[in-house]
Scaffold this motif. Structure first.
Motif, PDB file in Angstrom:
ATOM      1  N   ILE A 112     -27.713  25.636  34.819  1.00 21.61           N
ATOM      2  CA  ILE A 112     -26.431  26.214  34.469  1.00 21.61           C
ATOM      3  C   ILE A 112     -25.616  25.120  33.800  1.00 21.61           C
ATOM      4  CG2 ILE A 112     -24.279  27.202  35.337  1.00 21.61           C
ATOM      5  CD1 ILE A 112     -25.854  28.325  37.701  1.00 21.61           C
ATOM      6  N   ASP A 113     -24.961  25.461  32.707  1.00 21.37           N
ATOM      7  CA  ASP A 113     -24.064  24.531  32.026  1.00 21.37           C
ATOM      8  C   ASP A 113     -22.634  25.011  32.221  1.00 21.37           C
ATOM      9  OD1 ASP A 113     -26.050  22.851  30.904  1.00 21.37           O
ATOM     10  OD2 ASP A 113     -26.449  24.358  29.381  1.00 21.37           O
ATOM     11  N   ILE A 114     -21.808  24.123  32.756  1.00 18.08           N
ATOM     12  CA  ILE A 114     -20.399  24.440  32.992  1.00 18.08           C
ATOM     13  C   ILE A 114     -19.566  23.499  32.128  1.00 18.08           C
ATOM     14  CG2 ILE A 114     -18.543  24.524  34.697  1.00 18.08           C
ATOM     15  CD1 ILE A 114     -20.688  26.485  35.415  1.00 18.08           C
ATOM     16  N   SER A 115     -18.616  24.047  31.415  1.00 20.40           N
ATOM     17  CA  SER A 115     -17.669  23.206  30.694  1.00 20.40           C
ATOM     18  C   SER A 115     -16.281  23.787  30.895  1.00 20.40           C
ATOM     19  CB  SER A 115     -18.016  23.128  29.201  1.00 20.40           C
ATOM     20  OG  SER A 115     -17.923  24.391  28.603  1.00 20.40           O
ATOM     21  N   GLY A 116     -15.294  22.917  30.908  1.00 23.54           N
ATOM     22  CA  GLY A 116     -13.941  23.403  31.091  1.00 23.54           C
ATOM     23  C   GLY A 116     -12.931  22.287  31.055  1.00 23.54           C
ATOM     24  N   ASP A 117     -11.659  22.696  31.017  1.00 20.47           N
ATOM     25  CA  ASP A 117     -10.573  21.729  30.971  1.00 20.47           C
ATOM     26  C   ASP A 117      -9.701  21.765  32.223  1.00 20.47           C
ATOM     27  OD1 ASP A 117      -9.320  24.140  30.583  1.00 20.47           O
ATOM     28  OD2 ASP A 117      -8.299  23.560  28.732  1.00 20.47           O
ATOM     29  N   GLY A 118     -10.220  22.387  33.288  1.00 23.71           N
ATOM     30  CA  GLY A 118      -9.492  22.443  34.541  1.00 23.71           C
ATOM     31  C   GLY A 118     -10.402  22.887  35.668  1.00 23.71           C
ATOM     32  N   PRO A 119      -9.884  22.894  36.888  1.00 19.71           N
ATOM     33  CA  PRO A 119     -10.691  23.317  38.029  1.00 19.71           C
ATOM     34  C   PRO A 119     -10.901  24.829  38.032  1.00 19.71           C
ATOM     35  CG  PRO A 119      -8.462  22.889  38.735  1.00 19.71           C
ATOM     36  CD  PRO A 119      -8.536  22.501  37.287  1.00 19.71           C
ATOM     37  N   ASN A 120     -11.717  25.294  38.940  1.00 19.86           N
ATOM     38  CA  ASN A 120     -12.006  26.718  39.093  1.00 19.86           C
ATOM     39  C   ASN A 120     -10.702  27.509  39.129  1.00 19.86           C
ATOM     40  OD1 ASN A 120     -13.399  29.100  39.688  1.00 19.86           O
ATOM     41  ND2 ASN A 120     -13.324  28.727  41.878  1.00 19.86           N
ATOM     42  N   ASN A 121     -10.590  28.529  38.282  1.00 17.29           N
ATOM     43  CA  ASN A 121      -9.364  29.324  38.290  1.00 17.29           C
ATOM     44  C   ASN A 121      -9.617  30.820  38.438  1.00 17.29           C
ATOM     45  OD1 ASN A 121     -10.328  29.925  35.757  1.00 17.29           O
ATOM     46  ND2 ASN A 121      -8.639  28.980  34.659  1.00 17.29           N
ATOM     47  N   THR A 122     -10.858  31.207  38.660  1.00 20.83           N
ATOM     48  CA  THR A 122     -11.171  32.604  38.905  1.00 20.83           C
ATOM     49  C   THR A 122     -12.501  32.687  39.645  1.00 20.83           C
ATOM     50  OG1 THR A 122     -11.327  34.786  37.896  1.00 20.83           O
ATOM     51  CG2 THR A 122     -12.356  32.998  36.710  1.00 20.83           C
ATOM     52  N   GLY A 123     -12.715  33.766  40.331  1.00 21.62           N
ATOM     53  CA  GLY A 123     -13.962  33.924  41.068  1.00 21.62           C
ATOM     54  C   GLY A 123     -13.905  33.291  42.440  1.00 21.62           C
ATOM     55  N   PRO A 124     -15.046  33.267  43.118  1.00 20.27           N
ATOM     56  CA  PRO A 124     -15.091  32.702  44.466  1.00 20.27           C
ATOM     57  C   PRO A 124     -14.951  31.182  44.438  1.00 20.27           C
ATOM     58  CG  PRO A 124     -17.290  33.293  43.748  1.00 20.27           C
ATOM     59  CD  PRO A 124     -16.336  33.793  42.688  1.00 20.27           C
ATOM     60  N   PRO A 125     -14.668  30.561  45.582  1.00 19.64           N
ATOM     61  CA  PRO A 125     -14.592  29.103  45.641  1.00 19.64           C
ATOM     62  C   PRO A 125     -15.856  28.462  45.060  1.00 19.64           C
ATOM     63  CG  PRO A 125     -13.755  30.020  47.665  1.00 19.64           C
ATOM     64  CD  PRO A 125     -14.347  31.162  46.874  1.00 19.64           C
ATOM     65  N   VAL A 126     -15.666  27.363  44.366  1.00 21.69           N
ATOM     66  CA  VAL A 126     -16.738  26.747  43.587  1.00 21.69           C
ATOM     67  C   VAL A 126     -17.852  26.154  44.451  1.00 21.69           C
ATOM     68  CG1 VAL A 126     -15.617  24.486  43.322  1.00 21.69           C
ATOM     69  CG2 VAL A 126     -17.182  25.307  41.578  1.00 21.69           C
ATOM     70  N   THR A 127     -17.541  25.516  45.567  1.00 20.02           N
ATOM     71  CA  THR A 127     -18.600  24.828  46.319  1.00 20.02           C
ATOM     72  C   THR A 127     -19.641  25.777  46.907  1.00 20.02           C
ATOM     73  OG1 THR A 127     -17.028  24.552  48.149  1.00 20.02           O
ATOM     74  CG2 THR A 127     -17.437  22.648  46.763  1.00 20.02           C
ATOM     75  N   PRO A 128     -19.282  26.917  47.496  1.00 19.27           N
ATOM     76  CA  PRO A 128     -20.346  27.807  47.974  1.00 19.27           C
ATOM     77  C   PRO A 128     -21.205  28.361  46.825  1.00 19.27           C
ATOM     78  CG  PRO A 128     -18.250  28.410  48.974  1.00 19.27           C
ATOM     79  CD  PRO A 128     -17.964  27.388  47.920  1.00 19.27           C
ATOM     80  N   ALA A 129     -20.597  28.620  45.674  1.00 17.57           N
ATOM     81  CA  ALA A 129     -21.367  29.095  44.516  1.00 17.57           C
ATOM     82  C   ALA A 129     -22.330  28.008  44.051  1.00 17.57           C
ATOM     83  CB  ALA A 129     -20.428  29.507  43.395  1.00 17.57           C
ATOM     84  N   ARG A 130     -21.837  26.768  43.973  1.00 20.33           N
ATOM     85  CA  ARG A 130     -22.699  25.646  43.580  1.00 20.33           C
ATOM     86  C   ARG A 130     -23.821  25.459  44.579  1.00 20.33           C
ATOM     87  NH1 ARG A 130     -20.297  20.291  44.887  1.00 20.33           N
ATOM     88  NH2 ARG A 130     -20.851  21.141  46.902  1.00 20.33           N
ATOM     89  N   ASP A 131     -23.486  25.440  45.861  1.00 24.07           N
ATOM     90  CA  ASP A 131     -24.501  25.210  46.890  1.00 24.07           C
ATOM     91  C   ASP A 131     -25.565  26.308  46.890  1.00 24.07           C
ATOM     92  OD1 ASP A 131     -23.033  22.970  47.529  1.00 24.07           O
ATOM     93  OD2 ASP A 131     -22.147  23.829  49.343  1.00 24.07           O
ATOM     94  N   GLY A 132     -25.153  27.554  46.629  1.00 24.43           N
ATOM     95  CA  GLY A 132     -26.106  28.654  46.553  1.00 24.43           C
ATOM     96  C   GLY A 132     -27.072  28.479  45.393  1.00 24.43           C
ATOM     97  N   ALA A 133     -26.557  28.058  44.243  1.00 24.54           N
ATOM     98  CA  ALA A 133     -27.420  27.836  43.075  1.00 24.54           C
ATOM     99  C   ALA A 133     -28.392  26.690  43.339  1.00 24.54           C
ATOM    100  CB  ALA A 133     -26.572  27.544  41.843  1.00 24.54           C
ATOM    101  N   ILE A 134     -27.892  25.598  43.901  1.00 28.93           N
ATOM    102  CA  ILE A 134     -28.748  24.446  44.183  1.00 28.93           C
ATOM    103  C   ILE A 134     -29.841  24.816  45.179  1.00 28.93           C
ATOM    104  CG2 ILE A 134     -28.801  22.140  45.223  1.00 28.93           C
ATOM    105  CD1 ILE A 134     -25.965  21.743  44.060  1.00 28.93           C
TER     106      ILE A 134
END
Length: 122
Positions: free
Chosen positions: A1-23
């Motif tokens: 997965i490639d993520i690019s952005g100019d700020g922290p997560n601003n929509t959707g579920p919290p980022v760490t559980p999504a990241r941990d699930g993908a990993i």
């Protein structure tokens, strides 16, 4: 997965559980932290990406500081991903560096965490 952005997560579920699930499914997440107009209110974005967004074997985050560096960073990202070579140490930020608040984007949205995760201790 490639993520690019100019700020922290601003929509959707919290980022760490999504990241941990993908990993956990063997997915590698790389990032481009766009720091052209950095916000001081959320902390260093490249550090946030390193600690909260990227993950998996050989994952990396590349910071983009100037508009003219964007094309160079995209090319470098593609070369690193296709070659399978580890990024140079100057491009690799470790998740062990203290400081990033992985819920900063969610905390900036009033009531978001209460609706999605009422059991979280804030």
């Amino acid at each position: 997965i490639d993520i690019s952005g100019d700020g922290p997560n601003n929509t959707g579920p919290p980022v760490t559980p999504a990241r941990d699930g993908a990993i956990s499914r063997g997915i590698i997440i790389n990032g481009l932290a766009i720091l052209i107009r950095p916000s001081v209110s959320t902390g260093p974005l490249d550090q946030y990406y390193a600690q909260c967004v990227i993950g998996g074997p050989g994952s990396f985050v590349l910071p983009v500081h100037e508009p003219e560096d964007f094309a160079i960073a995209i090319r470098q990202k593609l070369i690193l991903e296709v070659s399978g070579l580890p990024p140079p140490p100057t491009l690799q930020l470790t998740a062990m560096t203290p400081g990033a608040d992985c819920l900063i984007g969610e905390k900036l949205r009033p009531g978001f965490l209460d609706r999605i995760y009422p059991e979280l201790d804030r």
